[in-house]
Design a protein around this motif. Sequence first.
Motif, PDB file in Angstrom:
ATOM      1  N   VAL A   1      -4.682  15.603   2.690  1.00  0.00           N
ATOM      2  CA  VAL A   1      -3.436  15.894   1.980  1.00  0.00           C
ATOM      3  C   VAL A   1      -2.808  17.158   2.558  1.00  0.00           C
ATOM      4  O   VAL A   1      -3.500  18.127   2.841  1.00  0.00           O
ATOM      5  CB  VAL A   1      -3.700  16.080   0.469  1.00  0.00           C
ATOM      6  CG1 VAL A   1      -2.478  16.600  -0.258  1.00  0.00           C
ATOM      7  CG2 VAL A   1      -4.184  14.779  -0.139  1.00  0.00           C
TER       8      VAL A   1
ATOM      9  N   ARG B   1       5.884   7.875  -4.932  1.00  0.00           N
ATOM     10  CA  ARG B   1       5.810   6.422  -4.768  1.00  0.00           C
ATOM     11  C   ARG B   1       4.448   6.045  -4.204  1.00  0.00           C
ATOM     12  O   ARG B   1       3.804   6.832  -3.521  1.00  0.00           O
ATOM     13  CB  ARG B   1       6.934   5.903  -3.875  1.00  0.00           C
ATOM     14  CG  ARG B   1       6.771   6.193  -2.421  1.00  0.00           C
ATOM     15  CD  ARG B   1       7.879   5.515  -1.578  1.00  0.00           C
ATOM     16  NE  ARG B   1       7.578   5.631  -0.175  1.00  0.00           N
ATOM     17  CZ  ARG B   1       6.841   4.769   0.513  1.00  0.00           C
ATOM     18  NH1 ARG B   1       6.329   3.711  -0.062  1.00  0.00           N
ATOM     19  NH2 ARG B   1       6.608   4.950   1.804  1.00  0.00           N
ATOM     20  N   ARG B   2       4.011   4.835  -4.520  1.00  0.00           N
ATOM     21  CA  ARG B   2       2.748   4.313  -3.997  1.00  0.00           C
ATOM     22  C   ARG B   2       3.044   3.578  -2.699  1.00  0.00           C
ATOM     23  O   ARG B   2       3.952   2.755  -2.635  1.00  0.00           O
ATOM     24  CB  ARG B   2       2.090   3.385  -5.001  1.00  0.00           C
ATOM     25  CG  ARG B   2       0.668   2.986  -4.580  1.00  0.00           C
ATOM     26  CD  ARG B   2       0.013   2.088  -5.619  1.00  0.00           C
ATOM     27  NE  ARG B   2      -0.371   2.829  -6.797  1.00  0.00           N
ATOM     28  CZ  ARG B   2      -1.608   3.241  -7.055  1.00  0.00           C
ATOM     29  NH1 ARG B   2      -2.570   2.988  -6.212  1.00  0.00           N
ATOM     30  NH2 ARG B   2      -1.883   3.889  -8.151  1.00  0.00           N
ATOM     31  N   THR B   3       2.263   3.862  -1.661  1.00  0.00           N
ATOM     32  CA  THR B   3       2.444   3.215  -0.368  1.00  0.00           C
ATOM     33  C   THR B   3       1.761   1.839  -0.373  1.00  0.00           C
ATOM     34  O   THR B   3       1.005   1.518  -1.296  1.00  0.00           O
ATOM     35  CB  THR B   3       1.857   4.067   0.771  1.00  0.00           C
ATOM     36  OG1 THR B   3       0.437   4.119   0.612  1.00  0.00           O
ATOM     37  CG2 THR B   3       2.451   5.467   0.788  1.00  0.00           C
TER      38      THR B   3
ATOM     39  N   ARG C   1      -1.926   4.473  -1.424  1.00  0.00           N
ATOM     40  CA  ARG C   1      -1.906   5.937  -1.523  1.00  0.00           C
ATOM     41  C   ARG C   1      -0.612   6.361  -2.192  1.00  0.00           C
ATOM     42  O   ARG C   1       0.274   5.541  -2.439  1.00  0.00           O
ATOM     43  CB  ARG C   1      -2.040   6.546  -0.140  1.00  0.00           C
ATOM     44  CG  ARG C   1      -3.368   6.120   0.522  1.00  0.00           C
ATOM     45  CD  ARG C   1      -3.578   6.810   1.794  1.00  0.00           C
ATOM     46  NE  ARG C   1      -3.908   8.191   1.493  1.00  0.00           N
ATOM     47  CZ  ARG C   1      -4.564   8.988   2.306  1.00  0.00           C
ATOM     48  NH1 ARG C   1      -4.959   8.564   3.466  1.00  0.00           N
ATOM     49  NH2 ARG C   1      -4.824  10.229   1.979  1.00  0.00           N
TER      50      ARG C   1
ATOM     51  N   GLU D   1       2.794   8.916  -2.079  1.00  0.00           N
ATOM     52  CA  GLU D   1       3.661   9.734  -1.239  1.00  0.00           C
ATOM     53  C   GLU D   1       4.597  10.495  -2.164  1.00  0.00           C
ATOM     54  O   GLU D   1       5.272   9.893  -2.999  1.00  0.00           O
ATOM     55  CB  GLU D   1       4.459   8.849  -0.286  1.00  0.00           C
ATOM     56  CG  GLU D   1       5.274   9.617   0.712  1.00  0.00           C
ATOM     57  CD  GLU D   1       5.951   8.683   1.678  1.00  0.00           C
ATOM     58  OE1 GLU D   1       7.148   8.349   1.441  1.00  0.00           O
ATOM     59  OE2 GLU D   1       5.281   8.273   2.647  1.00  0.00           O
TER      60      GLU D   1
ATOM     61  N   SER E   1       7.798  12.980  -2.528  1.00  0.00           N
ATOM     62  CA  SER E   1       8.981  13.539  -1.894  1.00  0.00           C
ATOM     63  C   SER E   1       9.244  14.900  -2.500  1.00  0.00           C
ATOM     64  O   SER E   1       9.131  15.087  -3.715  1.00  0.00           O
ATOM     65  CB  SER E   1      10.200  12.643  -2.141  1.00  0.00           C
ATOM     66  OG  SER E   1       9.963  11.333  -1.689  1.00  0.00           O
TER      67      SER E   1
END
Length: 109
Positions: free
Chosen positions: A83, A95-97, A101, A103, A105
């Motif tokens: 991280v 947001r979930r990738t 995972r 992410e 912003s």
Amino acid sequence: MSVPSRRTSGRGLPPSALREQEGPTARPGQVLRHETVLIGKSELRSEIGSDAYHGGLLDPLSAALHVGRFVRGMAEACERTGVEIHERNAAIGVRRTAEGRFEVSTSAV
């Protein structure tokens, strides 16, 4: 309940202050509304592993957390997993990738 303002090097109550809290006037359980126990130095050592204090109040329904150490430990654990930590940036989205995972912003340019 009165709390003595005297301290011994920031390490809890001196013996005289502990004695002042013993006896019929020591009723913190009435204020907290659950059972508490005033304990001496030897009992406290078995609770916390330190001889630095002369005694303390054992409250089985409470806990303490050193927030600074907790945050530092969390940051170190996150960095070990890859991280990137960017201090002093507001998070403006999460947001979930596709890999599951997260992410985040930030307001960083």
